[in-house]
Design a protein around this motif. Structure first.
Motif, PDB file in Angstrom:
ATOM      1  N   ASP A 111       0.808  -1.222   0.000  1.00  0.00           N
ATOM      2  CA  ASP A 111       0.000   0.000   0.000  1.00  0.00           C
ATOM      3  C   ASP A 111       0.839   1.269   0.000  1.00  0.00           C
ATOM      4  O   ASP A 111       0.488   2.265  -0.621  1.00  0.00           O
ATOM      5  CB  ASP A 111      -1.025  -0.010   1.150  1.00  0.00           C
ATOM      6  CG  ASP A 111      -0.439   0.149   2.545  1.00  0.00           C
ATOM      7  OD1 ASP A 111       0.800   0.090   2.714  1.00  0.00           O
ATOM      8  OD2 ASP A 111      -1.244   0.319   3.499  1.00  0.00           O
ATOM      9  N   TRP A 112       1.998   1.257   0.671  1.00  0.00           N
ATOM     10  CA  TRP A 112       2.796   2.488   0.735  1.00  0.00           C
ATOM     11  C   TRP A 112       3.415   2.820  -0.614  1.00  0.00           C
ATOM     12  O   TRP A 112       3.566   3.993  -0.954  1.00  0.00           O
ATOM     13  CB  TRP A 112       3.852   2.401   1.838  1.00  0.00           C
ATOM     14  CG  TRP A 112       4.998   1.466   1.619  1.00  0.00           C
ATOM     15  CD1 TRP A 112       6.240   1.780   1.136  1.00  0.00           C
ATOM     16  CD2 TRP A 112       5.025   0.051   1.897  1.00  0.00           C
ATOM     17  NE1 TRP A 112       7.033   0.650   1.087  1.00  0.00           N
ATOM     18  CE2 TRP A 112       6.324  -0.416   1.559  1.00  0.00           C
ATOM     19  CE3 TRP A 112       4.091  -0.839   2.395  1.00  0.00           C
ATOM     20  CZ2 TRP A 112       6.688  -1.763   1.703  1.00  0.00           C
ATOM     21  CZ3 TRP A 112       4.464  -2.167   2.545  1.00  0.00           C
ATOM     22  CH2 TRP A 112       5.739  -2.614   2.211  1.00  0.00           C
ATOM     23  N   ALA A 119       3.545  -4.424   7.159  1.00  0.00           N
ATOM     24  CA  ALA A 119       4.947  -4.044   7.004  1.00  0.00           C
ATOM     25  C   ALA A 119       5.361  -2.972   7.999  1.00  0.00           C
ATOM     26  O   ALA A 119       4.614  -2.028   8.249  1.00  0.00           O
ATOM     27  CB  ALA A 119       5.188  -3.544   5.573  1.00  0.00           C
ATOM     28  N   MET A 120       6.549  -3.139   8.544  1.00  0.00           N
ATOM     29  CA  MET A 120       7.153  -2.114   9.399  1.00  0.00           C
ATOM     30  C   MET A 120       8.195  -1.369   8.567  1.00  0.00           C
ATOM     31  O   MET A 120       9.401  -1.442   8.821  1.00  0.00           O
ATOM     32  CB  MET A 120       7.767  -2.764  10.637  1.00  0.00           C
ATOM     33  CG  MET A 120       6.740  -3.397  11.560  1.00  0.00           C
ATOM     34  SD  MET A 120       7.435  -4.252  13.007  1.00  0.00           S
ATOM     35  CE  MET A 120       7.741  -5.889  12.286  1.00  0.00           C
ATOM     36  N   SER A 121       7.721  -0.649   7.553  1.00  0.00           N
ATOM     37  CA  SER A 121       8.637  -0.028   6.592  1.00  0.00           C
ATOM     38  C   SER A 121       9.475   1.078   7.216  1.00  0.00           C
ATOM     39  O   SER A 121      10.473   1.496   6.637  1.00  0.00           O
ATOM     40  CB  SER A 121       7.860   0.520   5.383  1.00  0.00           C
ATOM     41  OG  SER A 121       7.140   1.685   5.731  1.00  0.00           O
ATOM     42  N   MET A 147       2.494  -0.226   8.576  1.00  0.00           N
ATOM     43  CA  MET A 147       2.164   0.208   9.932  1.00  0.00           C
ATOM     44  C   MET A 147       2.135   1.722  10.071  1.00  0.00           C
ATOM     45  O   MET A 147       1.759   2.246  11.112  1.00  0.00           O
ATOM     46  CB  MET A 147       3.183  -0.367  10.916  1.00  0.00           C
ATOM     47  CG  MET A 147       2.993  -1.838  11.203  1.00  0.00           C
ATOM     48  SD  MET A 147       1.437  -2.175  12.051  1.00  0.00           S
ATOM     49  CE  MET A 147       1.733  -1.361  13.615  1.00  0.00           C
ATOM     50  N   GLY A 148       2.530   2.426   9.029  1.00  0.00           N
ATOM     51  CA  GLY A 148       2.569   3.874   9.107  1.00  0.00           C
ATOM     52  C   GLY A 148       3.990   4.362   9.356  1.00  0.00           C
ATOM     53  O   GLY A 148       4.858   3.600   9.798  1.00  0.00           O
ATOM     54  N   GLN A 202      -2.122   3.065   4.698  1.00  0.00           N
ATOM     55  CA  GLN A 202      -3.210   3.130   5.680  1.00  0.00           C
ATOM     56  C   GLN A 202      -4.308   4.118   5.275  1.00  0.00           C
ATOM     57  O   GLN A 202      -4.858   4.838   6.104  1.00  0.00           O
ATOM     58  CB  GLN A 202      -2.675   3.444   7.075  1.00  0.00           C
ATOM     59  CG  GLN A 202      -1.981   2.265   7.719  1.00  0.00           C
ATOM     60  CD  GLN A 202      -1.980   2.309   9.232  1.00  0.00           C
ATOM     61  OE1 GLN A 202      -2.549   3.178   9.869  1.00  0.00           O
ATOM     62  NE2 GLN A 202      -1.327   1.333   9.835  1.00  0.00           N
ATOM     63  N   LYS A 203      -4.635   4.107   3.986  1.00  0.00           N
ATOM     64  CA  LYS A 203      -5.772   4.881   3.489  1.00  0.00           C
ATOM     65  C   LYS A 203      -6.867   3.906   3.078  1.00  0.00           C
ATOM     66  O   LYS A 203      -6.597   2.865   2.466  1.00  0.00           O
ATOM     67  CB  LYS A 203      -5.362   5.751   2.294  1.00  0.00           C
ATOM     68  CG  LYS A 203      -4.372   6.855   2.659  1.00  0.00           C
ATOM     69  CD  LYS A 203      -4.012   7.703   1.444  1.00  0.00           C
ATOM     70  CE  LYS A 203      -3.048   8.822   1.831  1.00  0.00           C
ATOM     71  NZ  LYS A 203      -2.649   9.635   0.648  1.00  0.00           N
TER      72      LYS A 203
END
Length: 295
Positions: free
Chosen positions: A37-38, A101-103, A64-65, A44-45
């Motif tokens: 998604d990122w 994901a913890m990007s 995860m933002g 997170q949209k």
């Protein structure tokens, strides 16, 4: 009841259970296709689920933002309102969330965060909300010193074991991206010694570093691969990229009897990188053509 009647009752009972199952439970696909998604500019949209539907992906890997200078991820999924809204929207569109994901750890060191366990727990909690099984933990922000023997390496091993056991207790898996070759990854897994830690394999790393991804996948083995980022550094879309033979990748994975999610991260047309629908739609369609339609 005599033996023949007992067998008949057992048969009827089993038949009733099988026919009551949804068709997709009885005929699970070996491979599923998702997108990050990122990278689709939808971190997170709520619109990420409709976008995934539009490009005909089976799911999305939710982030995860951002982290930045924050103590915790900027994560909407701690809020019950967003938990219900995101889950309901994904379900209504038939879009799965295979992974979170913890990007933030692309840029930040997992070794320098004192609250690393709190951050991982936040991810595990969010995974439970969205029904995800795999957490993606990139270690790129931690530098390369930890990859050599010494106290920094030992601390990385200790931390990964701790969070791996946390994931295992929650019925989840953390897939790490260490940008190392298969032998080094296998050695790391041996040292970490936790079933909750596996490798999140990235085709881009192997190709960029001149390694053989087909050989590496076989070396790692199906049991050590949590998930696969099936894309390369931005240049052209996957269908036009001579750097990887995805049909060969499929043959290797078929022989390994690996099953799981292939997630598109990059492989955007470098001349049109902002064309999300065009780039990701093309990549998803190509992966599905190879991994879901070919026999």
């Amino acid at each position: 009841m005599n033996v023949s009647n007992l067998k008949r009752c057992l048969f009827i009972g089993v038949y009733t259970v099988l026919t009551a199952l949804p068709l997709d439970v009885c005929a699970q696909k070996q491979y599923h296709v998702a997108a990050c998604d990122w990278m689709m500019l939808k971190r997170q949209k709520l619109g990420e689920f409709q976008l995934a539907k539009d490009i005909q992906a089976d799911g999305v890997e939710m982030d995860m933002g951002p982290l930045g200078k924050r103590e915790m991820f900027d994560n909407k999924l701690r809020d019950p309102h967003f938990q219900e809204l995101f889950r309901r929207t994904a379900d209504s569109l038939g879009i799965e969330v295979p992974s979170m994901a913890m990007s933030g750890f692309f840029a930040q060191s997992f070794l320098k965060r004192e609250n690393y366990k709190e951050l991982v727990q936040d991810c595990l909690n969010s995974m439970e909300v969205m029904g995800a099984h795999v957490a993606f933990l990139p270690l790129g922000g931690s530098g390369q010193e930890w990859q050599q023997s010494g106290p920094v390496h030992d601390e990385m091993v200790r931390r990964l074991h701790e969070v791996g056991e946390m994931a295992l207790a929650a019925g989840k898996v953390i897939g790490i991206r260490a940008q190392m070759n298969a032998c080094a990854n296998l050695q790391l897994l041996k040292e970490v010694n936790s079933e909750g830690i596996k490798i999140y394999y990235n085709l881009q790393d192997a190709v960029d570093q001149g390694r053989n991804p087909y050989k590496e996948l076989k070396q790692l083995g199906a049991e050590n691969i949590a998930q696969i980022h099936a894309s390369l550094t931005d240049s052209v879309t996957l269908d036009k990229d001579p750097r990887i033979d995805l049909r060969k990748v499929k043959k290797v994975l078929d022989k390994m009897k690996w099953r799981g999610w292939l997630v598109v991260e990059r492989s955007r047309n470098a001349q049109d990188v902002r064309n999300v629908r065009g780039n990701f739609g093309t990549n998803v369609a190509y992966l599905k053509e190879i991994f879901q339609k070919e026999r």
